[in-house]
Design a protein around this motif. Structure first.
Motif, PDB file in Angstrom:
ATOM      1  N   ILE A 189     -61.590 -19.567  32.445  1.00 33.15           N
ATOM      2  CA  ILE A 189     -62.613 -18.606  32.070  1.00 33.15           C
ATOM      3  C   ILE A 189     -64.032 -19.196  32.658  1.00 33.15           C
ATOM      4  CG2 ILE A 189     -61.664 -17.810  29.785  1.00 33.15           C
ATOM      5  CD1 ILE A 189     -63.431 -19.988  28.240  1.00 33.15           C
ATOM      6  N   GLU A 190     -65.154 -18.268  32.865  1.00 32.76           N
ATOM      7  CA  GLU A 190     -65.955 -18.452  33.495  1.00 32.76           C
ATOM      8  C   GLU A 190     -67.168 -18.921  32.408  1.00 32.76           C
ATOM      9  OE1 GLU A 190     -68.591 -18.031  37.470  1.00 32.76           O
ATOM     10  OE2 GLU A 190     -68.183 -16.267  36.272  1.00 32.76           O
ATOM     11  N   VAL A 191     -67.819 -20.027  32.135  1.00 33.21           N
ATOM     12  CA  VAL A 191     -68.878 -20.215  31.323  1.00 33.21           C
ATOM     13  C   VAL A 191     -70.214 -20.695  31.658  1.00 33.21           C
ATOM     14  CG1 VAL A 191     -67.022 -20.721  29.423  1.00 33.21           C
ATOM     15  CG2 VAL A 191     -67.917 -22.516  31.050  1.00 33.21           C
ATOM     16  N   THR A 192     -71.188 -20.609  30.927  1.00 31.45           N
ATOM     17  CA  THR A 192     -72.373 -21.067  31.427  1.00 31.45           C
ATOM     18  C   THR A 192     -72.731 -22.577  30.567  1.00 31.45           C
ATOM     19  OG1 THR A 192     -73.369 -18.761  31.554  1.00 31.45           O
ATOM     20  CG2 THR A 192     -75.051 -20.820  31.483  1.00 31.45           C
ATOM     21  N   HIS A 193     -73.027 -23.651  31.580  1.00 28.35           N
ATOM     22  CA  HIS A 193     -73.099 -24.771  30.873  1.00 28.35           C
ATOM     23  C   HIS A 193     -74.809 -24.885  30.314  1.00 28.35           C
ATOM     24  CE1 HIS A 193     -73.998 -29.164  30.718  1.00 28.35           C
ATOM     25  NE2 HIS A 193     -72.900 -29.431  30.592  1.00 28.35           N
ATOM     26  N   PRO A 194     -74.901 -25.592  29.283  1.00 26.17           N
ATOM     27  CA  PRO A 194     -76.253 -25.468  28.634  1.00 26.17           C
ATOM     28  C   PRO A 194     -77.472 -26.070  29.643  1.00 26.17           C
ATOM     29  CG  PRO A 194     -74.860 -26.667  27.149  1.00 26.17           C
ATOM     30  CD  PRO A 194     -74.237 -26.344  28.280  1.00 26.17           C
ATOM     31  N   LEU A 195     -76.990 -26.764  30.700  1.00 22.85           N
ATOM     32  CA  LEU A 195     -77.839 -26.964  31.616  1.00 22.85           C
ATOM     33  C   LEU A 195     -78.296 -25.887  33.003  1.00 22.85           C
ATOM     34  CD1 LEU A 195     -76.968 -30.779  32.658  1.00 22.85           C
ATOM     35  CD2 LEU A 195     -78.673 -30.045  31.118  1.00 22.85           C
ATOM     36  N   GLY A 196     -77.658 -24.849  32.654  1.00 22.76           N
ATOM     37  CA  GLY A 196     -77.886 -23.687  33.198  1.00 22.76           C
ATOM     38  C   GLY A 196     -76.836 -23.196  34.307  1.00 22.76           C
ATOM     39  N   PHE A 197     -75.777 -23.853  34.652  1.00 17.99           N
ATOM     40  CA  PHE A 197     -75.053 -23.496  35.883  1.00 17.99           C
ATOM     41  C   PHE A 197     -73.793 -22.882  35.286  1.00 17.99           C
ATOM     42  CE2 PHE A 197     -74.594 -28.142  35.055  1.00 17.99           C
ATOM     43  CZ  PHE A 197     -73.313 -28.280  34.452  1.00 17.99           C
ATOM     44  N   ARG A 198     -73.211 -22.110  36.037  1.00 18.44           N
ATOM     45  CA  ARG A 198     -72.047 -21.493  35.857  1.00 18.44           C
ATOM     46  C   ARG A 198     -70.918 -22.327  36.236  1.00 18.44           C
ATOM     47  NH1 ARG A 198     -71.561 -17.223  32.388  1.00 18.44           N
ATOM     48  NH2 ARG A 198     -70.228 -16.072  33.669  1.00 18.44           N
ATOM     49  N   GLU A 199     -69.651 -22.260  35.581  1.00 16.03           N
ATOM     50  CA  GLU A 199     -68.563 -23.108  36.031  1.00 16.03           C
ATOM     51  C   GLU A 199     -67.301 -22.292  35.501  1.00 16.03           C
ATOM     52  OE1 GLU A 199     -68.833 -27.016  34.527  1.00 16.03           O
ATOM     53  OE2 GLU A 199     -69.557 -26.371  32.656  1.00 16.03           O
ATOM     54  N   THR A 200     -66.086 -22.819  36.003  1.00 14.88           N
ATOM     55  CA  THR A 200     -64.904 -22.196  35.517  1.00 14.88           C
ATOM     56  C   THR A 200     -64.079 -23.389  35.001  1.00 14.88           C
ATOM     57  OG1 THR A 200     -64.875 -20.751  37.271  1.00 14.88           O
ATOM     58  CG2 THR A 200     -62.798 -21.298  36.333  1.00 14.88           C
ATOM     59  N   ILE A 201     -63.834 -23.181  33.592  1.00 11.29           N
ATOM     60  CA  ILE A 201     -62.771 -24.264  32.998  1.00 11.29           C
ATOM     61  C   ILE A 201     -61.711 -23.391  32.375  1.00 11.29           C
ATOM     62  CG2 ILE A 201     -64.942 -25.854  32.479  1.00 11.29           C
ATOM     63  CD1 ILE A 201     -64.959 -24.696  29.572  1.00 11.29           C
ATOM     64  N   TYR A 202     -60.758 -24.103  31.812  1.00 10.86           N
ATOM     65  CA  TYR A 202     -59.784 -23.516  30.963  1.00 10.86           C
ATOM     66  C   TYR A 202     -59.989 -22.765  29.603  1.00 10.86           C
ATOM     67  CZ  TYR A 202     -57.702 -28.084  29.500  1.00 10.86           C
ATOM     68  OH  TYR A 202     -57.788 -29.384  28.884  1.00 10.86           O
ATOM     69  N   GLY A 203     -59.472 -21.960  29.249  1.00  9.63           N
ATOM     70  CA  GLY A 203     -59.727 -21.606  28.023  1.00  9.63           C
ATOM     71  C   GLY A 203     -58.790 -21.806  26.997  1.00  9.63           C
ATOM     72  N   PRO A 211     -65.413 -33.089  41.552  1.00 11.16           N
ATOM     73  CA  PRO A 211     -66.728 -32.587  42.075  1.00 11.16           C
ATOM     74  C   PRO A 211     -67.439 -32.313  41.036  1.00 11.16           C
ATOM     75  CG  PRO A 211     -64.864 -30.649  41.825  1.00 11.16           C
ATOM     76  CD  PRO A 211     -64.262 -32.311  41.468  1.00 11.16           C
ATOM     77  N   PHE A 212     -68.862 -32.190  41.383  1.00 10.20           N
ATOM     78  CA  PHE A 212     -70.014 -32.073  40.490  1.00 10.20           C
ATOM     79  C   PHE A 212     -70.384 -30.350  40.581  1.00 10.20           C
ATOM     80  CE2 PHE A 212     -70.010 -36.341  41.395  1.00 10.20           C
ATOM     81  CZ  PHE A 212     -69.964 -36.844  40.125  1.00 10.20           C
ATOM     82  N   ALA A 213     -70.861 -30.011  39.381  1.00  9.52           N
ATOM     83  CA  ALA A 213     -71.396 -28.533  39.352  1.00  9.52           C
ATOM     84  C   ALA A 213     -72.574 -28.309  40.797  1.00  9.52           C
ATOM     85  CB  ALA A 213     -72.321 -28.140  38.243  1.00  9.52           C
TER      86      ALA A 213
END
Lengths: 410, 406
Positions: B345-359, B52-54
């Motif tokens: 963890i939830e992070v903010t991508h430089p393009l502005g959206f929030r997403e969950t990835i593994y830390g 899936p995409f942001a």
């Protein structure tokens, strides 16, 4: 950090001193990666020995503490000593050894280490430069860190089996081996070796806390599933098929075993069609792309199975590979052992063990042309190097060592 | 906590694509190395187009799994079909310690970046290659997916229901496994270089690395000539019983239970309320339980099915029994243990959206990585080409205009 000077470095990790205080698979395999690539690894066993010594497989299924295959595999190139860390004198010896080491690799449950008085704070006080690599099912912190657990529990906690391993409605499956222990072991080896390599950079020693369950939940399951679940609150479960989105992508039976049947991209699918002799059904519209083939998986797998059942797996693999289609035979362990490719690459090494005799072992997991690694010396017998190591490392005399043995310390 | 990560100062140029190669770089990145993916808008890495995409919006910079697998990496974009781009790549490599690639054997030579050429750019360079079956040998050009690579090791023949056919594992366990393992291999080569000043070309066969996992079955073959097969969740070397997953209350809920030691068996019997069957000689010792493992497992499954998986795990743990709920993907984010360890963890991508990835899935007591999501294509072009390589502004603009940097 200054280069470790050594007249003739033998192995990539020459100069690194490791104490392996592990049992069974995870910590011993991690330590084997160090010893097989040239680190000086001393395995410290409790007087009763690593539990792997009782686990087998044994020749003729007759248990014998010096004849366990599991122990043999995971402890090559190490020297072995015994030490009863529950005895105050034994604990002191153990800490003295750590004062003269770069790395400790261990996989005891955290409460067990605490009970021995060997928690990380104590180890760091004994040697601030020590890198302590702790590998456990659940890790050193978090609500399950006090839980009892093994490889099986760690793997099934990670989400991997529910998602990827087994048929729907039936029990989720482990991966055919100690897959959580191995995943934890290589993770610990990479992160742990970095901590040693960059010890000055990082400002000293530290504890590298590896949870086998967490490593798989993150790097295997998390990588492909968590973003989607977090965003859409939607998740998938095992199908038992292989790949549900594209077809063919599954294991199918053939005349003499099984093949991994994969033909997704158009070139691959056309290659498979050609090898199958361009059967009429294959030109049906619904089979012309991987998605519609997947929607009609039941039908297409029936057709392909009819064909695979008439052929041998090596023949199918050779012809499909030649036609650009990534089909592989599902090798049994015996077939993997007989593979000309692995033999041509000298993957197998003949080794001699005082109790097991001569046997064929798996060799180095990767090739370093400038400093070849791999198992050369067999796993140690219980306490085999007590005299040598205690004298050399701690400056004890032969009679000191004899006294320790008499008092039940080693 | 210090930000001084152990590999600070190490530079890695990563030609990796799909999953295994990226994870080599990602692992080194977690540990502090500066990792730069070389890629091109002319031929976008397939994982960038993986849904899936942001926010559900497709695009090569919005693939969620790509952001997880490339976390912490930088990206420069070069169309390597252009000779000038190749020169830029070599100039970058001259500043690097390690080059990573997971193409087939010979591909790096074909694009003009074989080991000898890299050595001209940097004599002590470490080239890390991880083709499916190694750089040479009769199977050197074998085509596999990570999904099926395991079939060449014997591992797939061991997975499945007892007495049945092998069941395919539905994703490439071998990809992240070989990726993390590869980071260890890179570090061994770096250590050798520190000891001797010598670089090398590492031949990492994914087949051979993954086949080490078959060791328990391999040893039975080497010692007894037996070649194993599927056996549910039973212990790999038959040293524990019970050893399996058992049904619990609810839809597809299960608990894993492993009993290796006598005290654990006593604990399990006590937790079950000491049923009559468990007191018989048939189940009194490990060899006896192993000999009747199907019956043993049937008895336990009968008992577990009315319990909630988490409650039962807690109860069994109180009796010293190794037991855990079998989690599904939907359980992972809310599981108290993984939450406590900040596995995701939830992070903010430089393009502005929030997403969950593994830390950082390993906890190191001295330093904690600052985890950033995987880069947009060419995110580091300016910093690398203008800053690091010192390309004058006018030249840089021309290179972008001419789709050399692309």
């Amino acid at each position: 950090m200054t280069p470790i000077s050594r007249a003739a470095p033998s192995g990539a990790l020459a100069g690194i001193r490791v104490i392996d205080f592990g049992q069974m698979v995870s910590a011993p395999y991690c330590a084997k990666l160090f010893s097989d690539y040239g680190a000086d690894v001393v395995k410290v066993e409790l007087p009763e020995g690593d539990a792997a010594r009782l686990a087998g497989p044994f020749p003729g299924d007759r248990p014998h503490p010096e004849k366990s295959g599991l122990y043999f595999f995971h402890n090559t190139n190490k020297r072995g000593i015994t030490c009863n860390v529950a005895h105050p004198e034994g604990r002191r010896l153990f800490l003295n050894l750590l004062e003269r080491s770069d790395v400790l690799i261990e996989n005891n449950l955290p409460q067990r280490m605490r009970a021995w008085g060997l928690d990380y704070a104590t180890l760091a006080a004994a040697n601030p430069d020590l890198v302590v690599i702790s590998i456990t099912p659940f890790g050193q912190s978090g609500p399950y860190s006090g839980w009892n657990g093994y490889d099986l529990n760690a793997y099934h906690l990670s989400g991997a089996s529910s998602r990827y391993c087994g048929r729907p409605g039936e029990m989720p499956l482990e991966h055919g081996t100690f897959s959580a222990d191995y995943f934890g072991a290589v993770t610990a080896a990479a992160w742990g070796l970095a901590a040693v390599y960059g010890r000055e950079q990082a400002g000293g020693g530290q504890q590298v806390d590896v949870s086998c369950a967490e490593a798989i939940a993150a790097a295997f399951v998390g990588g492909q599933n968590i973003g989607c679940y977090a965003q859409e609150r939607r998740f998938d479960k095992r199908t038992g098929v292989g790949m549900p989105l594209g077809a063919p992508a599954t294991i199918l039976p053939c005349r003499d075993g099984h093949v991994w049947m994969l033909a997704l991209e158009p070139g691959q699918w056309n290659g498979l069609r050609k090898v199958m002799g361009d059967p009429e059904w294959a030109s049906l519209e619904m089979f012309q792309d991987m998605y519609s083939r997947a929607q009609n998986a039941d039908v297409i797998y029936e057709f392909i199975r009819e064909w695979t059942l008439q052929h041998g797996k090596m023949e199918i693999m050779e012809k499909c590979q030649a036609a650009g289609c990534p089909v592989t035979a599902v090798f049994t362990v015996a077939e993997a052992a007989a593979q000309p490719h692995l033999q041509a690459r000298d993957y197998f090494v003949d080794m001699e063990h005082p109790q097991l005799g001569r046997l064929k072992n798996l060799g180095a997991p990767f090739k370093l042309p400038a400093c070849p690694g791999g198992p050369e010396r067999p796993a140690p017998l219980l306490g085999q190097h007590n005299g040598e190591v205690y004298r050399e490392r701690l400056g004890l005399t032969t009679s000191d060592v004899r006294g320790l043995a008499q008092r039940g310390v080693i | 906590m210090s930000k001084h990560l152990p590999l600070t100062g190490v530079r890695v140029v990563n030609f990796g694509w799909v999953w295994a190669g990226p994870v080599v770089g990602q692992t080194l990145g977690f540990l502090g190395a500066e990792v730069l993916k070389i890629e091109s808008a002319a031929r976008v890495d397939m994982t960038r187009n993986l849904p899936p995409f942001a926010d559900g919006i497709p695009g090569p910079n919005r693939s969620l799994s790509n952001h997880a697998c490339w976390a912490g990496n930088g990206s420069v974009s070069l169309n390597l079909k252009e000779p000038e781009a190749l020169e830029l790549a070599l100039r970058l490599i001259a500043t690097a310690d390690v080059v990573v690639e997971n193409f087939g054997p010979g591909v790096m030579e074909r694009i003009g970046l074989g080991y000898e050429r890299l050595r001209e750019a940097r004599p002590d360079i470490i080239l890390f290659s991880m083709p499916a079956a190694g750089l040479y040998g009769p199977l050197e050009h074998v085509r596999t997916y990570g999904l099926s690579l395991t079939s060449l090791t014997g591992l797939d023949s061991l997975v499945g229901y007892k007495g049945g056919d092998p069941v395919p594992v539905e994703n490439a366990f071998s990809d992240p496994y070989a990726g993390i393992f590869g980071a260890f291999a890179v570090l061994t080569a770096l250590n050798h270089r520190r000891n001797t000043g010598q670089g090398q070309h590492v031949d990492f066969s994914q087949q051979e690395a993954v086949m080490q996992m078959v060791a328990p079955a391999w040893m039975d073959y080497a010692l007894n000539g037996r070649s194993g097969g599927p056996k549910n969740n039973e212990h790999p070397v038959a040293a524990a019983a019970p050893h399996g997953v058992f049904p619990c209350r609810g839809d597809d809920r299960w608990i894993s239970i492993a009993v290796c030691r006598d005290e654990e068996w006593q604990g399990l019997v006590a937790a079950m309320g000491s049923p009559e069957w468990a007191a018989t000689a048939d189940f009194a010792t490990l060899p006896a339980r192993l000999a009747r493992i199907d019956r043993l497992h049937a008895h336990i499954a009968q008992w577990t099915r009315d319990f909630d998986d988490r409650e039962l795990a807690t109860r069994l743990q109180e009796h010293g029994v190794a037991a855990c709920p079998v989690l599904n993907v939907g359980d992972l984010l809310d599981d108290p243990h993984f939450r406590a360890r900040e596995t995701f963890i939830e992070v903010t991508h430089p393009l502005g959206f929030r997403e969950t990835i593994y830390g950082a899935y390993v906890k190191t007591s001295r330093s904690r990585p600052d985890v950033r999501p995987g880069p947009a294509v060419g995110a580091d072009n300016e910093r690398v080409f203008r800053g690091l390589l010192g390309i004058p502004d006018a030249d840089y603009e021309r290179l972008v205009r001419d789709r050399i940097i692309y």
